[in-house]
Design an enzyme around this catalytic site. Sequence first.
Site, PDB file in Angstrom:
ATOM      1  N   LYS A 244       0.851  -1.200   0.000  1.00  0.00           N
ATOM      2  CA  LYS A 244       0.000   0.000   0.000  1.00  0.00           C
ATOM      3  C   LYS A 244       0.881   1.241   0.000  1.00  0.00           C
ATOM      4  O   LYS A 244       1.960   1.236   0.602  1.00  0.00           O
ATOM      5  CB  LYS A 244      -0.859   0.021   1.274  1.00  0.00           C
ATOM      6  CG  LYS A 244      -2.041  -0.922   1.259  1.00  0.00           C
ATOM      7  CD  LYS A 244      -2.894  -0.742   2.503  1.00  0.00           C
ATOM      8  CE  LYS A 244      -4.032  -1.731   2.556  1.00  0.00           C
ATOM      9  NZ  LYS A 244      -5.045  -1.532   1.503  1.00  0.00           N
ATOM     10  N   ARG A 318     -10.308 -11.428   1.196  1.00  0.00           N
ATOM     11  CA  ARG A 318     -11.151 -12.433   0.546  1.00  0.00           C
ATOM     12  C   ARG A 318     -10.473 -13.808   0.535  1.00  0.00           C
ATOM     13  O   ARG A 318     -11.153 -14.838   0.557  1.00  0.00           O
ATOM     14  CB  ARG A 318     -11.520 -11.959  -0.872  1.00  0.00           C
ATOM     15  CG  ARG A 318     -10.360 -11.729  -1.775  1.00  0.00           C
ATOM     16  CD  ARG A 318     -10.739 -10.930  -3.017  1.00  0.00           C
ATOM     17  NE  ARG A 318     -10.839  -9.497  -2.776  1.00  0.00           N
ATOM     18  CZ  ARG A 318     -11.187  -8.597  -3.690  1.00  0.00           C
ATOM     19  NH1 ARG A 318     -11.473  -8.987  -4.913  1.00  0.00           N
ATOM     20  NH2 ARG A 318     -11.243  -7.329  -3.397  1.00  0.00           N
TER      21      ARG A 318
HETATM   22  N1  BES Z   1      -8.305  -3.731   3.891  1.00  0.00           N
HETATM   23  C1  BES Z   1      -8.421  -3.277   2.561  1.00  0.00           C
HETATM   24  C2  BES Z   1      -9.706  -2.493   2.291  1.00  0.00           C
HETATM   25  C3  BES Z   1      -9.844  -1.182   2.998  1.00  0.00           C
HETATM   26  C4  BES Z   1      -9.427  -0.022   2.395  1.00  0.00           C
HETATM   27  C5  BES Z   1     -10.435  -1.114   4.233  1.00  0.00           C
HETATM   28  C6  BES Z   1      -9.570   1.192   3.040  1.00  0.00           C
HETATM   29  C7  BES Z   1     -10.594   0.102   4.877  1.00  0.00           C
HETATM   30  C8  BES Z   1     -10.151   1.247   4.282  1.00  0.00           C
HETATM   31  C9  BES Z   1      -8.400  -4.450   1.588  1.00  0.00           C
HETATM   32  O1  BES Z   1      -7.658  -5.543   1.996  1.00  0.00           O
HETATM   33  C10 BES Z   1      -7.819  -3.938   0.315  1.00  0.00           C
HETATM   34  O2  BES Z   1      -6.729  -3.501   0.329  1.00  0.00           O
HETATM   35  N2  BES Z   1      -8.601  -4.015  -0.754  1.00  0.00           N
HETATM   36  C11 BES Z   1      -8.180  -3.534  -2.029  1.00  0.00           C
HETATM   37  C12 BES Z   1      -8.708  -4.489  -3.065  1.00  0.00           C
HETATM   38  C13 BES Z   1      -8.109  -4.303  -4.418  1.00  0.00           C
HETATM   39  C14 BES Z   1      -6.624  -4.636  -4.380  1.00  0.00           C
HETATM   40  C15 BES Z   1      -8.821  -5.195  -5.380  1.00  0.00           C
HETATM   41  C16 BES Z   1      -8.739  -2.115  -2.230  1.00  0.00           C
HETATM   42  O3  BES Z   1      -9.827  -1.831  -1.730  1.00  0.00           O
HETATM   43  O4  BES Z   1      -8.054  -1.316  -2.830  1.00  0.00           O
HETATM   44 ZN    ZN Z   2      -5.581  -5.356   1.502  1.00  0.00          ZN
END
Ligand code: BES
Ligand code: ZN
Length: 469
Positions: A244, A318
């Site tokens: 991230k 997921r």
């Molecule tokens: N934990 C995150 C989602 C999230 C983002 C929760 C912001 C709370 C605040 C999740 O694991 C994630 O990173 N999802 C990605 C999915 C993508 C890579 C398909 C996302 O939402 O960008």
């Molecule tokens: Zn994530």
Amino acid sequence: MNIKLVKDGVEKSDNNLSVVFMTEKELKTDKNFKMLERAGFKAEQDTTCFLYGKNTLFCGVEDTTPDSVRSTCSVAMKAIRTTTYKSATFAVNETTLKAIVEGVVLGGYEYTQYKSSKKKTKLKNVYLTNENIEVLSALFEEAVVVAEATNFTRDIVNQTPEDLNPPSFAKLAKKLAKENGLECEILGEKELREEKMESMLAVGRASRHDSKLIHLTYKPKSPKRVVSLIGKGLTYDSGGLSLKPATSMVTMKMDKAGACATLGMIKAASELKIDSEVHVFIGAVENMIGGNAYKPDDVLVTRSGKTVEVRNTDAEGRLVLADVLDYAQDAVNADYMFDFATLTGACMVALGQYTTGVMGHSSKLKHNISKSAGVAGELTGSLPFNKHLKTLLKSGIADISNTASKPYGGAITAGLFLDNFIRDENKKKWIHFDIAGSAYTETPWDCNVYGGTGAGVRMISEFLKSFKQ
Ligand code: BES
Ligand code: ZN
Ligand code: ZN
């Protein structure tokens, strides 16, 4: 701080503050109108006015609905906590009681675990007064249990990833089980390997903490139904090798909020002596980087036997849930199966920060649960599945991909990914809740203060209670 429901008016003294709610209309006919007007008070929603000489705090509400009362009450609590009053008194009735309990307990919440000097509030007691406490006492006790379970959830969400990691999460669950008479089973990595939960194990592989599956059970004497609650418990989500960006990583301790919510729910269910058997399944994992990390391009064999192509290691929730959902379906034959996950940033894009995304195959169940959410004062929005979005999860090398080929509808495609792991006989029993936006806040809203909100706990407690009526 203690909260009590009492019959008689609490003795007026300089140590006790009376809290009065009023609408704009009521203000005009109030005996203190002149003084309040001089102080600039217009009884607008979420505004307060102190008349110190009268030991009274006036609170504006746009109407007397529970939502308005809870919100203003939360604003009032923040003001009261900074004064030197030792107690505060609120007159309550059947419609405002629950909202005021929530405003006081949830709006008055503050997390000070990591502050070296804790500002102590002088406020010791909050009295809710009504002539008919015999009629209201059950309602009062229930509201306090649910609000405190919500704060319990907030406390865990707010813990740092160093303090709250998969093993310490398991310890905490064991402690809750002991205190509340729940059964508790913890699966470590050896057992997870025996269960062939390779998808969940892959996500946690680069962490210095062992992944854990936590299973708690609340069993009343003759349960009327069985409810399974499944929680995403990413104690930290760095994104893994699909790292991230720095600013997005901050707050990712909250990626365990789904799991924390399920703990709050089973705590409330056991204390309310709900007539449903409740199971909690938590996948507690840390998503980190390192030479041992799982990679984009890996193909994982999930517990169900379905294979998943990893195209983004940040779509890890997921992968954990795929295995935990499969395990949960073998462990118990539930009438309802609800999962809670801070799954996608896309859910916030779709619904805003305050609303929980609701996905599933049964319109009736989605309707009922949204009704419970409304009564509980939580916001939900339905995100509809469709077959076109499902095709976006196709993989050239495995059964499915962990990311969709198009970015639009990301919350729904994540829900559809999970759907691959729900067996046909359970499709209508299942609901996926995306709490990515609603579980955490850095700015206060409604009865939520900085940090974890406890999203889901009030909604599910209300749903479980609704069978009784
Ligand atoms: N934990 C995150 C989602 C999230 C983002 C929760 C912001 C709370 C605040 C999740 O694991 C994630 O990173 N999802 C990605 C999915 C993508 C890579 C398909 C996302 O939402 O960008
Ligand atoms: Zn994530
Ligand atoms: Zn995540």
